[in-house]
Design a protein around this motif. Sequence first.
Motif, short mmCIF file in Angstrom:
data_model
loop_
_atom_site.label_atom_id
_atom_site.label_comp_id
_atom_site.label_asym_id
_atom_site.label_seq_id
_atom_site.Cartn_x
_atom_site.Cartn_y
_atom_site.Cartn_z
N LEU A 57 0.83 -1.20 0.00
CA LEU A 57 0.00 0.00 0.00
C LEU A 57 0.86 1.26 0.00
O LEU A 57 0.58 2.22 -0.71
N LEU A 58 1.94 1.24 0.78
CA LEU A 58 2.85 2.38 0.78
C LEU A 58 3.49 2.56 -0.59
O LEU A 58 3.64 3.70 -1.07
N ALA A 59 3.88 1.46 -1.22
CA ALA A 59 4.50 1.55 -2.55
C ALA A 59 3.55 2.19 -3.56
O ALA A 59 3.98 2.93 -4.45
N VAL A 60 2.27 1.91 -3.42
CA VAL A 60 1.28 2.43 -4.35
C VAL A 60 0.89 3.87 -4.04
O VAL A 60 0.65 4.67 -4.95
N THR A 61 0.86 4.24 -2.76
CA THR A 61 0.30 5.53 -2.37
C THR A 61 1.30 6.54 -1.82
O THR A 61 1.01 7.73 -1.78
N ASP A 62 2.47 6.08 -1.36
CA ASP A 62 3.42 7.00 -0.72
C ASP A 62 4.84 6.50 -0.99
O ASP A 62 5.44 5.81 -0.17
N GLU A 63 5.38 6.89 -2.12
CA GLU A 63 6.68 6.37 -2.55
C GLU A 63 7.79 6.71 -1.56
O GLU A 63 8.69 5.90 -1.31
N ALA A 64 7.74 7.92 -0.99
CA ALA A 64 8.78 8.32 -0.04
C ALA A 64 8.75 7.46 1.22
O ALA A 64 9.79 7.04 1.73
N PHE A 66 7.58 4.46 1.42
CA PHE A 66 8.04 3.11 1.07
C PHE A 66 9.56 3.07 0.97
O PHE A 66 10.19 2.07 1.34
N ALA A 67 10.16 4.15 0.47
CA ALA A 67 11.63 4.18 0.37
C ALA A 67 12.27 4.01 1.74
O ALA A 67 13.31 3.35 1.86
N ASP A 68 11.66 4.57 2.78
CA ASP A 68 12.18 4.39 4.14
C ASP A 68 12.09 2.93 4.56
O ASP A 68 13.02 2.38 5.17
N VAL A 69 10.95 2.30 4.25
CA VAL A 69 10.77 0.88 4.59
C VAL A 69 11.77 0.02 3.83
O VAL A 69 12.39 -0.89 4.39
N ALA A 70 11.96 0.32 2.55
CA ALA A 70 12.89 -0.46 1.74
C ALA A 70 14.33 -0.31 2.23
O ALA A 70 15.10 -1.28 2.22
N ALA A 71 14.68 0.90 2.68
CA ALA A 71 16.03 1.13 3.20
C ALA A 71 16.29 0.29 4.44
O ALA A 71 17.39 -0.28 4.62
N TRP A 122 9.55 -1.37 -5.49
CA TRP A 122 9.46 -2.59 -4.69
C TRP A 122 10.86 -2.96 -4.24
O TRP A 122 11.82 -2.22 -4.48
N TYR A 123 11.01 -4.09 -3.56
CA TYR A 123 12.32 -4.50 -3.06
C TYR A 123 13.25 -4.94 -4.19
O TYR A 123 14.46 -4.97 -4.01
N GLY A 124 12.67 -5.28 -5.31
CA GLY A 124 13.43 -5.55 -6.52
C GLY A 124 13.13 -4.43 -7.51
O GLY A 124 12.97 -3.27 -7.12
N PRO A 125 13.05 -4.74 -8.81
CA PRO A 125 12.71 -3.72 -9.80
C PRO A 125 11.29 -3.20 -9.58
O PRO A 125 10.45 -3.88 -8.99
N PRO A 126 11.00 -1.96 -10.04
CA PRO A 126 9.63 -1.44 -9.95
C PRO A 126 8.65 -2.37 -10.66
O PRO A 126 9.02 -3.06 -11.62
N MET A 127 7.40 -2.34 -10.21
CA MET A 127 6.41 -3.25 -10.76
C MET A 127 5.19 -2.49 -11.27
O MET A 127 4.79 -1.49 -10.68
N SER A 128 4.60 -3.01 -12.33
CA SER A 128 3.31 -2.51 -12.80
C SER A 128 2.23 -3.00 -11.84
O SER A 128 2.47 -3.88 -11.01
N ALA A 129 1.03 -2.44 -11.96
CA ALA A 129 -0.08 -2.88 -11.11
C ALA A 129 -0.37 -4.37 -11.29
O ALA A 129 -0.49 -5.11 -10.31
N PRO A 130 -0.49 -4.88 -12.53
CA PRO A 130 -0.74 -6.32 -12.67
C PRO A 130 0.35 -7.18 -12.04
O PRO A 130 0.05 -8.21 -11.42
#
Length: 263
Positions: A57-64, A66-71, A122-130
Amino acid sequence: MSDPAAPILDDLRSESEEVDRLVAELDDESWSLPTPAAGWTVAHQIAHLAWTDTASLLAVTDEAAFADVAAKALAAPDSFVDEGAEAGAVLPPDQLLAQWREGRERLQRALRSAPAGARFPWYGPPMSAPSMVTARLMETWAHGQDIADALGVRREPTARLRHVAWIGVRARDYAYFVRGERPPAAPIRVELTGPEGQLWTYGPEDADQRVTGPALDFCLLVTQRAHRADLGVRAEGADAGRWLDIAQAFAGPAGPGRPAKGA
């Protein structure tokens, strides 16, 4: 134009509801049952699904955010998944279940309203919605399998396995990269028999190497829910054989896999 993610979202909802039915009526003691994942109970499995839905949900709605979570994940690649599951597993079961239900519905709404063609970190490459929805379905099915095994329940395979098989095939090269290996250049033909006898195929028909077998077994293999020796998936060719030894459909470090029965 129709939304390509919509049918997969419908399947994700159905898959989530099936797993929900496995745990909805459990008593507190059953939530503490160990699952085949070492150190994880039924509660850990649901907590992980809830945690990953929140990250999605963070990846879809709040990229910044999510970046903290990914770090944080990159700083502790071998422990962040377990830590996320542990944090939720200590909650009372009714609270944990409510949290998972609310989170997965919020994610459904966010993905259904996402702009066409959007890509999410995402934790790997960016992903499309599908692709993101397919990944969520794969994880839901896999962790649901752990829960079913813990409860001694046999789930009937459905056509939704096609999504799991697809991401397993698509992630072939990733399985090599995450181990520091170079993927083979030669294509591999994959022919799987679906739950109703239908044939699911991937890769060129004239490929010299191939993987064949039941779709269910292939999905158990690429989600590392069973050892290759215990499954009816077969490889023709050295590259195909190596792939089946290391296959993983999920992002993150290479998993240890499951031991063979009787090992």
